[in-house]
Write a protein that holds these residues in place. Sequence first.
Motif, mmCIF file in Angstrom:
data_model
loop_
_atom_site.group_PDB
_atom_site.id
_atom_site.type_symbol
_atom_site.label_atom_id
_atom_site.label_comp_id
_atom_site.label_asym_id
_atom_site.label_seq_id
_atom_site.Cartn_x
_atom_site.Cartn_y
_atom_site.Cartn_z
ATOM 1 N N VAL A 41 0.864 -1.307 0.150
ATOM 2 C CA VAL A 41 0.049 -0.007 0.094
ATOM 3 C C VAL A 41 0.723 1.317 -0.001
ATOM 4 C CG1 VAL A 41 -1.819 1.534 1.404
ATOM 5 C CG2 VAL A 41 -2.183 -1.124 0.954
ATOM 6 N N VAL A 42 1.889 1.393 0.904
ATOM 7 C CA VAL A 42 2.648 2.489 0.803
ATOM 8 C C VAL A 42 3.775 2.572 -0.126
ATOM 9 C CG1 VAL A 42 2.491 2.735 3.468
ATOM 10 C CG2 VAL A 42 4.547 1.566 2.554
ATOM 11 N N ALA A 43 3.838 1.483 -0.792
ATOM 12 C CA ALA A 43 4.851 1.771 -1.943
ATOM 13 C C ALA A 43 3.716 2.351 -3.138
ATOM 14 C CB ALA A 43 5.194 0.257 -2.658
ATOM 15 N N ASP A 44 2.645 2.222 -3.236
ATOM 16 C CA ASP A 44 1.624 2.468 -4.234
ATOM 17 C C ASP A 44 1.355 4.089 -3.907
ATOM 18 O OD1 ASP A 44 0.413 2.126 -6.630
ATOM 19 O OD2 ASP A 44 -1.310 0.979 -5.621
ATOM 20 N N ALA A 45 0.854 4.306 -2.903
ATOM 21 C CA ALA A 45 0.426 5.548 -2.200
ATOM 22 C C ALA A 45 1.288 6.042 -1.009
ATOM 23 C CB ALA A 45 -1.120 5.474 -1.907
ATOM 24 N N PRO A 46 2.417 6.737 -1.344
ATOM 25 C CA PRO A 46 3.275 7.082 -0.245
ATOM 26 C C PRO A 46 2.781 7.764 0.830
ATOM 27 C CG PRO A 46 4.277 7.581 -2.534
ATOM 28 C CD PRO A 46 2.929 7.143 -2.728
ATOM 29 N N LEU A 47 3.352 7.897 2.122
ATOM 30 C CA LEU A 47 3.060 8.367 3.206
ATOM 31 C C LEU A 47 3.182 9.778 2.862
ATOM 32 C CD1 LEU A 47 4.004 5.791 5.629
ATOM 33 C CD2 LEU A 47 1.821 6.622 6.002
ATOM 34 N N ARG A 48 2.398 10.635 3.404
ATOM 35 C CA ARG A 48 2.657 12.163 3.277
ATOM 36 C C ARG A 48 2.270 13.136 4.336
ATOM 37 N NH1 ARG A 48 -1.481 11.526 -0.718
ATOM 38 N NH2 ARG A 48 -0.437 9.737 -1.152
ATOM 39 N N HIS A 49 2.770 14.244 4.562
ATOM 40 C CA HIS A 49 2.287 15.068 5.752
ATOM 41 C C HIS A 49 1.177 16.083 5.046
ATOM 42 C CE1 HIS A 49 5.330 13.999 8.633
ATOM 43 N NE2 HIS A 49 5.998 13.748 7.736
ATOM 44 N N MET A 50 -0.038 15.761 5.594
ATOM 45 C CA MET A 50 -0.956 16.641 4.902
ATOM 46 C C MET A 50 -1.083 18.096 5.688
ATOM 47 S SD MET A 50 -4.128 13.849 4.258
ATOM 48 C CE MET A 50 -3.671 12.208 3.424
ATOM 49 N N THR A 51 -2.056 18.826 4.996
ATOM 50 C CA THR A 51 -2.017 20.166 5.796
ATOM 51 C C THR A 51 -3.346 20.298 6.561
ATOM 52 O OG1 THR A 51 -0.815 20.957 3.885
ATOM 53 C CG2 THR A 51 -2.065 22.939 5.052
ATOM 54 N N THR A 52 -3.398 20.857 7.600
ATOM 55 C CA THR A 52 -4.608 20.958 8.358
ATOM 56 C C THR A 52 -5.430 22.320 7.587
ATOM 57 O OG1 THR A 52 -3.877 22.658 9.905
ATOM 58 C CG2 THR A 52 -3.483 20.460 10.516
ATOM 59 N N THR A 63 -1.619 8.007 4.717
ATOM 60 C CA THR A 63 -2.055 7.689 3.351
ATOM 61 C C THR A 63 -3.350 6.828 3.588
ATOM 62 O OG1 THR A 63 -1.320 6.706 1.156
ATOM 63 C CG2 THR A 63 -0.409 5.547 3.081
ATOM 64 N N ASN A 64 -3.785 6.290 2.495
ATOM 65 C CA ASN A 64 -4.934 5.540 2.702
ATOM 66 C C ASN A 64 -5.085 4.136 1.695
ATOM 67 O OD1 ASN A 64 -7.021 7.369 3.862
ATOM 68 N ND2 ASN A 64 -5.954 8.615 2.888
ATOM 69 N N CYS A 65 -5.736 3.189 1.941
ATOM 70 C CA CYS A 65 -6.362 2.227 0.965
ATOM 71 C C CYS A 65 -7.737 2.072 0.884
ATOM 72 C CB CYS A 65 -5.202 1.118 1.044
ATOM 73 S SG CYS A 65 -5.441 0.161 2.512
ATOM 74 N N GLY A 66 -8.200 1.513 -0.244
ATOM 75 C CA GLY A 66 -9.792 1.265 -0.080
ATOM 76 C C GLY A 66 -10.540 2.246 -1.105
ATOM 77 N N VAL A 67 -11.728 2.069 -1.056
ATOM 78 C CA VAL A 67 -12.639 2.970 -2.077
ATOM 79 C C VAL A 67 -12.473 4.378 -1.500
ATOM 80 C CG1 VAL A 67 -14.740 3.445 -3.115
ATOM 81 C CG2 VAL A 67 -14.096 0.861 -2.546
ATOM 82 N N LEU A 68 -12.442 4.721 -0.665
ATOM 83 C CA LEU A 68 -12.328 5.848 -0.136
ATOM 84 C C LEU A 68 -11.051 6.243 0.966
ATOM 85 C CD1 LEU A 68 -15.973 6.684 0.921
ATOM 86 C CD2 LEU A 68 -14.967 7.749 -1.037
ATOM 87 N N GLY A 87 -3.678 11.775 -8.319
ATOM 88 C CA GLY A 87 -4.777 11.758 -9.006
ATOM 89 C C GLY A 87 -5.395 10.596 -9.326
ATOM 90 N N GLN A 88 -4.595 9.495 -8.746
ATOM 91 C CA GLN A 88 -5.105 8.106 -8.901
ATOM 92 C C GLN A 88 -5.981 7.581 -7.851
ATOM 93 O OE1 GLN A 88 -4.305 6.046 -11.803
ATOM 94 N NE2 GLN A 88 -3.577 8.367 -12.363
ATOM 95 N N PRO A 89 -6.895 6.579 -8.054
ATOM 96 C CA PRO A 89 -7.584 5.924 -6.945
ATOM 97 C C PRO A 89 -6.778 5.456 -6.016
ATOM 98 C CG PRO A 89 -8.573 5.232 -9.146
ATOM 99 C CD PRO A 89 -7.337 5.751 -9.391
ATOM 100 N N TRP A 90 -7.207 5.315 -4.662
ATOM 101 C CA TRP A 90 -6.229 4.830 -3.681
ATOM 102 C C TRP A 90 -6.023 3.324 -4.013
ATOM 103 C CZ3 TRP A 90 -4.042 8.121 -0.492
ATOM 104 C CH2 TRP A 90 -4.694 9.643 -0.324
ATOM 105 N N PRO A 91 -5.061 2.743 -3.234
ATOM 106 C CA PRO A 91 -4.685 1.297 -3.499
ATOM 107 C C PRO A 91 -5.886 0.571 -3.050
ATOM 108 C CG PRO A 91 -2.773 2.257 -2.616
ATOM 109 C CD PRO A 91 -3.797 3.392 -2.658
#
Length: 214
Positions: A41-52, A63-68, A87-91
Amino acid sequence: MMTAELFDADAGVQALVPGALLLRGFALAHEDVVVAALSLVVADAPLRHMTTPGGFRMSVAMTNCGVLGWVSDTSGYRYDSRDPDSGQPWPAMPAAFTELATSAAARAGFDGFVPDACLVNRYDPGARLTLHQDRNERDFDAPIVSLSLGLPALFLFGGTRRAERPLRLPLRHGDVVVWGGPARLRYHGVAAVRAGHHPRIGAHRINLTFRKAG
Ligand code: MD6
Ligand code: FE
């Protein structure tokens, strides 16, 4: 080693407050398959620091996986079907994740739980999560299933008002907390994670929260 793991897996259920249970070591028996799935999962959608929404960089990497997937930026918190970085769907949700979440929920009395979202949080030493409620999901009937991996952390578990003094609950590698019903909207957070080394996960804590978001 095996004996200790089996013992832990059997150490069983600790009721926290009505609707919230701690399943000590619940994931240890499936540790290898869960950790392997997480790596993909993290290879596909790397962990990142989001902004509040207020413009601050979160200390927890996500990061996330699943439909949402849960996302935060200056326009707010929400669930999105795409990774904003790619811009891709989550894993896809790995089968091992769904099985773990469904079986933990059932063990806690929430039958038929099927998560459509898994938020992955990585806490490097010093990272913390301030008290918050989880209320971006469409309905609050489904519980949340939370798996801790790696370094231990103090989970802060409050009431339905922010001012209520939280319980301080140490969570360790393999522990699962299930959280729903009358506890679903309790405030909660994570105290700053202390530096250390976990033999399997390394120098951080990982938390997976499984939700039915849509
Ligand atoms: C964490 N967990 O343990 C953050 N939310 O890293 C959460 O925010 C959380 O563990 C809802 C239910 C369970 C949780
Ligand atoms: Fe939360």
